[in-house]
Design a protein around this motif. Structure first.
Motif, short mmCIF file in Angstrom:
data_model
loop_
_atom_site.label_atom_id
_atom_site.label_comp_id
_atom_site.label_asym_id
_atom_site.label_seq_id
_atom_site.Cartn_x
_atom_site.Cartn_y
_atom_site.Cartn_z
N GLU A 1 0.84 -1.20 0.00
CA GLU A 1 0.00 0.00 0.00
C GLU A 1 0.88 1.25 0.00
O GLU A 1 0.62 2.21 -0.73
CB GLU A 1 -0.90 -0.02 1.25
N TYR B 1 2.44 1.66 -3.42
CA TYR B 1 1.44 2.03 -4.42
C TYR B 1 1.15 3.54 -4.41
O TYR B 1 0.88 4.14 -5.44
CB TYR B 1 0.15 1.25 -4.16
N LYS C 1 2.32 2.37 -9.09
CA LYS C 1 1.60 1.29 -9.76
C LYS C 1 2.57 0.39 -10.53
O LYS C 1 2.51 -0.84 -10.44
CB LYS C 1 0.56 1.90 -10.72
N VAL D 1 4.64 -1.60 -7.96
CA VAL D 1 3.89 -2.69 -7.31
C VAL D 1 3.70 -3.87 -8.27
O VAL D 1 3.77 -5.03 -7.87
CB VAL D 1 2.53 -2.18 -6.78
N LYS D 2 3.50 -3.55 -9.53
CA LYS D 2 3.35 -4.64 -10.52
C LYS D 2 4.63 -5.49 -10.58
O LYS D 2 4.57 -6.72 -10.62
CB LYS D 2 3.05 -4.02 -11.90
N GLY E 1 4.70 -7.65 -7.48
CA GLY E 1 3.76 -8.78 -7.56
C GLY E 1 4.39 -9.94 -8.30
O GLY E 1 4.35 -11.09 -7.88
N ASN E 2 5.01 -9.60 -9.42
CA ASN E 2 5.67 -10.63 -10.22
C ASN E 2 6.83 -11.25 -9.45
O ASN E 2 7.01 -12.47 -9.44
CB ASN E 2 6.14 -9.98 -11.53
N SER F 1 7.14 -11.52 -6.26
CA SER F 1 6.65 -12.38 -5.18
C SER F 1 6.25 -13.76 -5.73
O SER F 1 6.50 -14.80 -5.11
CB SER F 1 5.51 -11.65 -4.49
N MET F 2 5.67 -13.77 -6.93
CA MET F 2 5.30 -15.06 -7.52
C MET F 2 6.55 -15.89 -7.85
O MET F 2 6.61 -17.09 -7.57
CB MET F 2 4.48 -14.83 -8.79
N GLY G 1 0.62 -12.48 -5.07
CA GLY G 1 1.32 -11.90 -6.23
C GLY G 1 0.42 -11.86 -7.45
O GLY G 1 0.42 -10.88 -8.20
N LYS G 2 -0.38 -12.93 -7.61
CA LYS G 2 -1.26 -13.00 -8.78
C LYS G 2 -2.37 -11.95 -8.69
O LYS G 2 -2.79 -11.40 -9.71
CB LYS G 2 -1.86 -14.41 -8.86
N ILE H 1 -2.08 -9.02 -7.57
CA ILE H 1 -1.49 -7.77 -8.07
C ILE H 1 -1.37 -7.79 -9.58
O ILE H 1 -1.75 -6.84 -10.27
CB ILE H 1 -0.11 -7.54 -7.40
N GLU H 2 -0.87 -8.92 -10.08
CA GLU H 2 -0.67 -9.01 -11.53
C GLU H 2 -1.99 -8.83 -12.29
O GLU H 2 -2.09 -8.04 -13.22
CB GLU H 2 -0.04 -10.36 -11.89
N LEU I 1 -3.56 -5.21 -11.72
CA LEU I 1 -2.87 -4.08 -12.35
C LEU I 1 -2.79 -4.21 -13.86
O LEU I 1 -2.41 -3.26 -14.55
CB LEU I 1 -1.48 -3.89 -11.74
N SER I 2 -3.13 -5.39 -14.38
CA SER I 2 -3.11 -5.51 -15.84
C SER I 2 -4.50 -5.23 -16.41
O SER I 2 -4.68 -5.15 -17.61
CB SER I 2 -2.62 -6.89 -16.26
N SER J 1 -7.00 -1.05 -11.82
CA SER J 1 -5.77 -0.88 -11.04
C SER J 1 -5.96 0.11 -9.89
O SER J 1 -5.25 0.02 -8.89
CB SER J 1 -4.62 -0.46 -11.93
N ASP J 2 -6.92 1.01 -10.02
CA ASP J 2 -7.12 1.96 -8.93
C ASP J 2 -7.83 1.31 -7.72
O ASP J 2 -8.06 1.96 -6.72
CB ASP J 2 -7.91 3.19 -9.40
N CYS J 3 -8.15 0.01 -7.84
CA CYS J 3 -8.84 -0.67 -6.73
C CYS J 3 -7.86 -1.39 -5.79
O CYS J 3 -8.29 -2.03 -4.82
CB CYS J 3 -9.81 -1.72 -7.27
N LEU J 4 -6.57 -1.31 -6.11
CA LEU J 4 -5.61 -2.10 -5.31
C LEU J 4 -5.68 -1.77 -3.82
O LEU J 4 -5.72 -2.67 -2.98
CB LEU J 4 -4.18 -1.92 -5.83
N ASN J 5 -5.70 -0.49 -3.51
CA ASN J 5 -5.72 -0.12 -2.10
C ASN J 5 -6.95 -0.68 -1.37
O ASN J 5 -6.87 -1.06 -0.20
CB ASN J 5 -5.68 1.39 -1.93
#
Lengths: 327, 222
Positions: A123, A126, A132, A135-136, A139-140, A142-143, B105-106, B108-109, B112-113, B117-121
């Motif tokens: 958070e 972000y 953004k 964070v992307k 995320g990758n 972390s996977m 992680g997924k 986020i992926e 954000l793809s 993406s503005d819903c992450l928080n």
């Protein structure tokens, strides 16, 4: 040599690293008291703070070090969350001489504490400039780290592993995170895409060397220095580079070494020590050091390709520290 | 099959089953826990239905449906890790931790793809609240009902809100769907739960998915 390098390194970045430390301390005072206490316990256990240092080193290159303190701190928090989970996965009773959360809270609560810290760190990132995008990447990352861990568990005591298998694991275990620290430090400093890639590659090479060195030190250092018996990776069935290189050779005691590993050292540390002696005798450690050195040399070549800047020296010192450090 | 259903099907296949593949095998074979296959489709179906019923953006709904499922599964898989459940350490402890982390992680992926993406928080706040509640629950300070409310109803309402559903009656339907879904999962006698759901036209969409017990069933249902 290593101590001098570290001092030099920290003198250049001392202010920012102190700011990271103070940021972390404040950040972890969460509203949820037990989670905050658990996270602060892990923070105060110490650590090398390598990841934030790498973010700051990269940003220093663009005179942007003071602006990336929250990002550098977040990278440490993400690392911290993964360590909390690793300690459960590895059933580690202590880390840096202190009981792990796995012991103080129990695995279930420790697991959710790690999750909580991770989501807070994400958070925070972000909401930063270019958050953004960063964070992307995280995320990758972390996977990939999870895939690496799964491979490590699945390949325990597997004596047929290749150097490529080992690289797959250590890339995901360590190198990617350091590469990403460089990458995000450059991104947050608005570096060009080519420079961002260059920093990523530098971080990757330093990270690979760092993990190879860590694996060597696990075999070379004394129990007193390590805080755990020497050869603990091998004792737990984790095949690291010195072992893999040794097992690629033919020598009289090879079958015996294979038997020791495959039988999982039924007589304990005495047999682990015996295996370590064979690995040393057949130059497994010496050759692994050469692999480590190659990664460092490659990172230095990449550093040389960067535009002239006093930050280049910091990076080279950092790279040299990896190879000359103790545990 | 309508265009929307086809798009939904393709999106689910691409974004779901690939996640669980590993270098040499997949996660399904590594876990001792019941893998909740029947829980995979609730949020995607709910979001899809909400988009149709309210003339909202289909592709946004598809993306939110997957993200909410990944959030739900990651939290539930981590919740399966218990202090005293150690039949097989790897399957009961190590792999669920790693799979839960992988799904974080997924989330986020996928988020954000897509166009959300503005819903992450919003999702991160939700996970913080849920993780804190689980710690409290493990301390005996929060009961199972409160946790279930967070896990099903709150997440369904959050997903609906992010999709843009504002109508009070519609939100009430979302809430009751989530409750019916949770009740369906809990029922020991799944057939009676299914009959009840089928009889109630409002929640009939849940019935078939609750019968899923294998990966093949899941692939067919998608």
């Amino acid at each position: 040599m290593s101590v001098v390098n570290v001092i030099k390194l920290h003198k250049i970045m001392g202010d920012e690293l102190a700011k990271v430390e103070s940021y972390l301390d404040q950040f972890l005072h969460f509203e949820h008291q037990e989670i905050a206490e658990g996270a602060l316990h892990t923070l105060h256990a110490g650590g090398k703070r390598l990841r934030p240092a790498v973010v700051i080193m990269t940003a220093s290159f663009y005179n942007n070090a003071d602006k990336v303190v929250p990002l550098a701190a977040a990278m440490e928090l993400i690392h911290m969350a993964s360590l909390i989970h690793d300690d459960i996965i590895d059933r580690s009773p202590t880390r840096r001489g202190l009981p792990t959360l796995n012991v103080t809270m129990g695995p279930a609560k420790a697991l959710h504490t790690g999750d909580y810290v991770l989501t807070k760190a994400l958070e925070d990132v972000y909401n930063l400039p270019r958050g953004k995008e960063i964070v992307k990447i995280l995320g990758n990352l972390s996977m990939e780290m999870c895939y690496g861990e799964v491979e490590q568990i699945n390949s325990m005591y597997d004596v047929k592993q290749t150097i490529e298998d080992y690289y797959y694991r250590i890339n995901r275990k360590t190198a990617l995170l350091i590469a990403v620290c460089c990458q995000v430090g450059a991104l947050a400093s608005n570096a060009s895409p080519q420079e961002v890639q260059k920093f990523y590659d530098i971080g990757y090479n330093i990270g690979m060397a760092y993990q190879i060195k860590d694996d060597i030190l696990d075999m070379e250092m004394s129990e007193k220095d390590l805080g755990k018996p020497a050869g603990s990776d091998l004792a737990h069935g984790i095949m690291t580079l010195p072992t893999i290189l040794t097992l690629q050779k033919d020598f009289a005691e090879k079958e015996h070494l294979l038997d020791l590993i495959k039988s999982r050292f039924p007589k304990g540390q005495e047999q682990v020590q015996e295996a370590l002696e064979l690995i040393k005798k057949h130059h497994g450690i010496k050759e692994a050091n050469q692999y480590c050195r190659r990664y460092i040399e490659q990172s230095k070549r990449l550093i040389d390709e960067l535009p002239e800047n006093k930050g280049k020296l910091v990076f080279k010192l950092g790279a040299e520290y990896v190879i000359s450090r103790g545990y | 099959m309508t265009n929307n259903e086809q798009a939904q099907r393709a999106y689910l296949k691409e974004n779901y089953l690939e996640i669980f593949k590993l270098k040499n095998n997949d996660f399904f074979g590594l876990l001792a826990i019941d893998f909740y296959l029947k829980e995979f489709l609730f949020f995607p179906r709910l979001m899809n239905l909400l988009a149709s019923r309210n003339n909202l953006n289909d592709s946004k709904a598809r993306n939110l449906g997957i993200v909410s499922t990944l959030v739900y599964l990651s939290a539930k898989i981590h919740y399966s890790v218990k202090d005293n459940k150690k039949t097989t350490f790897a399957a009961d402890m190590q792999f669920p931790i790693l799979l839960g982390d992988l799904l974080y992680g997924k989330v986020i992926e996928v988020l954000l793809s897509g166009e959300n993406s503005d819903c992450l928080n919003d999702y991160l706040h939700y996970l913080q609240e849920l993780n804190a509640a689980v710690v409290d629950h493990l301390n005996g300070e929060v009961n199972e009902e409160v946790l279930a409310e967070l896990r099903y109803v709150k997440l369904a309402l959050l997903s609906a809100d992010l999709l843009g559903v504002k109508d009070e009656e519609e939100l009430e339907w979302v809430k009751n769907s989530a409750k019916a879904f949770a009740a369906g999962l809990k029922k020991e006698n799944i057939s009676s739960a299914l009959e009840q759901l089928k009889a109630d036209g409002d929640f009939a969409f849940l019935a078939n998915d609750l019968k899923i017990t294998s990966l093949e069933d899941l692939e067919r249902s998608i």
